[in-house]
Design an enzyme around this catalytic site. Sequence first.
Site, PDB file in Angstrom:
ATOM      1  N   PRO A 121       0.794  -1.239   0.000  1.00 42.92           N
ATOM      2  CG  PRO A 121      -0.957  -1.606   1.499  1.00 42.92           C
ATOM      3  CD  PRO A 121       0.357  -2.184   1.031  1.00 42.92           C
ATOM      4  CD  GLU A 143      -1.310  -8.309   9.522  1.00 40.41           C
ATOM      5  OE1 GLU A 143      -1.329  -7.117   9.209  1.00 40.41           O
ATOM      6  OE2 GLU A 143      -2.273  -9.085   9.335  1.00 40.41           O
TER       7      GLU A 143
HETATM    8  N1  SAH Z   1      -0.109  -5.174   6.981  1.00 42.36           N
HETATM    9  C1  SAH Z   1       0.050  -4.604   5.689  1.00 42.36           C
HETATM   10  C2  SAH Z   1      -0.648  -5.446   4.609  1.00 42.36           C
HETATM   11  C3  SAH Z   1      -0.045  -6.808   4.424  1.00 42.36           C
HETATM   12  S1  SAH Z   1      -0.865  -7.666   3.171  1.00 42.36           S
HETATM   13  C4  SAH Z   1      -0.549  -3.201   5.669  1.00 42.36           C
HETATM   14  O1  SAH Z   1      -1.449  -2.943   6.467  1.00 42.36           O
HETATM   15  O2  SAH Z   1      -0.126  -2.378   4.842  1.00 42.36           O
HETATM   16  C5  SAH Z   1       0.310  -8.838   2.642  1.00 42.36           C
HETATM   17  C6  SAH Z   1       1.085  -8.501   1.395  1.00 42.36           C
HETATM   18  O3  SAH Z   1       0.197  -8.224   0.335  1.00 42.36           O
HETATM   19  C7  SAH Z   1       1.966  -7.274   1.494  1.00 42.36           C
HETATM   20  O4  SAH Z   1       3.214  -7.607   2.024  1.00 42.36           O
HETATM   21  C8  SAH Z   1       2.069  -6.815   0.053  1.00 42.36           C
HETATM   22  O5  SAH Z   1       3.137  -7.456  -0.588  1.00 42.36           O
HETATM   23  C9  SAH Z   1       0.763  -7.296  -0.568  1.00 42.36           C
HETATM   24  N2  SAH Z   1      -0.187  -6.193  -0.784  1.00 42.36           N
HETATM   25  C10 SAH Z   1      -1.209  -5.858   0.040  1.00 42.36           C
HETATM   26  N3  SAH Z   1      -1.903  -4.813  -0.444  1.00 42.36           N
HETATM   27  C11 SAH Z   1      -1.320  -4.467  -1.604  1.00 42.36           C
HETATM   28  C12 SAH Z   1      -1.584  -3.455  -2.574  1.00 42.36           C
HETATM   29  N4  SAH Z   1      -2.573  -2.569  -2.428  1.00 42.36           N
HETATM   30  N5  SAH Z   1      -0.780  -3.397  -3.652  1.00 42.36           N
HETATM   31  C13 SAH Z   1       0.231  -4.264  -3.802  1.00 42.36           C
HETATM   32  N6  SAH Z   1       0.539  -5.240  -2.922  1.00 42.36           N
HETATM   33  C14 SAH Z   1      -0.224  -5.356  -1.830  1.00 42.36           C
END
Ligand code: SAH
Length: 244
Positions: A102, A133
């Site tokens: 994100p 996470e």
């Molecule tokens: N805890 C993190 C989300 C982890 S989700 C937060 O709140 O920002 C797990 C993985 O999914 C992340 O490491 C990333 O590689 C991927 N991911 C999640 N959302 C994404 C997005 N909007 N764009 C690209 N990759 C994403």
Amino acid sequence: MITRRIWIMTLFPEFFKPLLDCGVAGQALRGERAESIKFDVRIVNVRDWGMGNYKAVDDTPYGGGPGMVMRADVLASAFNEGVMIPGGYTDKSELTVIYTGPRGTPWNNQVARAFGEQTLTDQDIVFICGRYEGIDERFLTHYVDLTFSLGDYVLTGGELAVMTMLDSSVRFVPGILGNKSSANEDSFEDGLLECPQYTKPREFEGESVPEVLANGNHAKIKEWQQDQKELMTKTHRPDLWEKR
Ligand code: SAH
């Protein structure tokens, strides 16, 4: 002809099989549509560098909180032993290391074009797919060169983001698309959506193909298509229309 390796570090190698097996993106990524550049995709299973009997790749977060975080040391081993050594690289700077999340640069058509025209052709690339996470911050600061976000929502892993990035940028790699002009006529290229398209049959459920498209007057067809692109954009994406 140059060969570009695309390394993908993931806990779910099987995600990438359909991308590589199907369609024109699959062909391109299998190195089969090459004119000047040939891709060679290498999937690295991060689990192979997991710790202990259970091959753990994650642990609980310092400071508490829900979920698990991917370990920097495991990812570094996977990077060094799964990419650097087998790839014959002597320095990390020979590679562009990409993370998705994100906080990254928002992905869109313009970014995809620059990525396809430059990033994918300049250097071999390593994608790091996060899970759980996310990833220990130290791995990100020590290893990652570029971060991209697909949008303002949270995926459960980076795999779909990486596949989307590859699918939408490989069209822009010089000499990859059969019809070179088609990428330029698709939506977003001139800040507009695509115009409606029609094929046979000429009549479908009582509706005919617009007369202008069937009468062979190219100037009139172009004019109609431009009007329709503008109408489509105003109707469906007023935000894009405002921005032009
Ligand atoms: N805890 C993190 C989300 C982890 S989700 C937060 O709140 O920002 C797990 C993985 O999914 C992340 O490491 C990333 O590689 C991927 N991911 C999640 N959302 C994404 C997005 N909007 N764009 C690209 N990759 C994403």
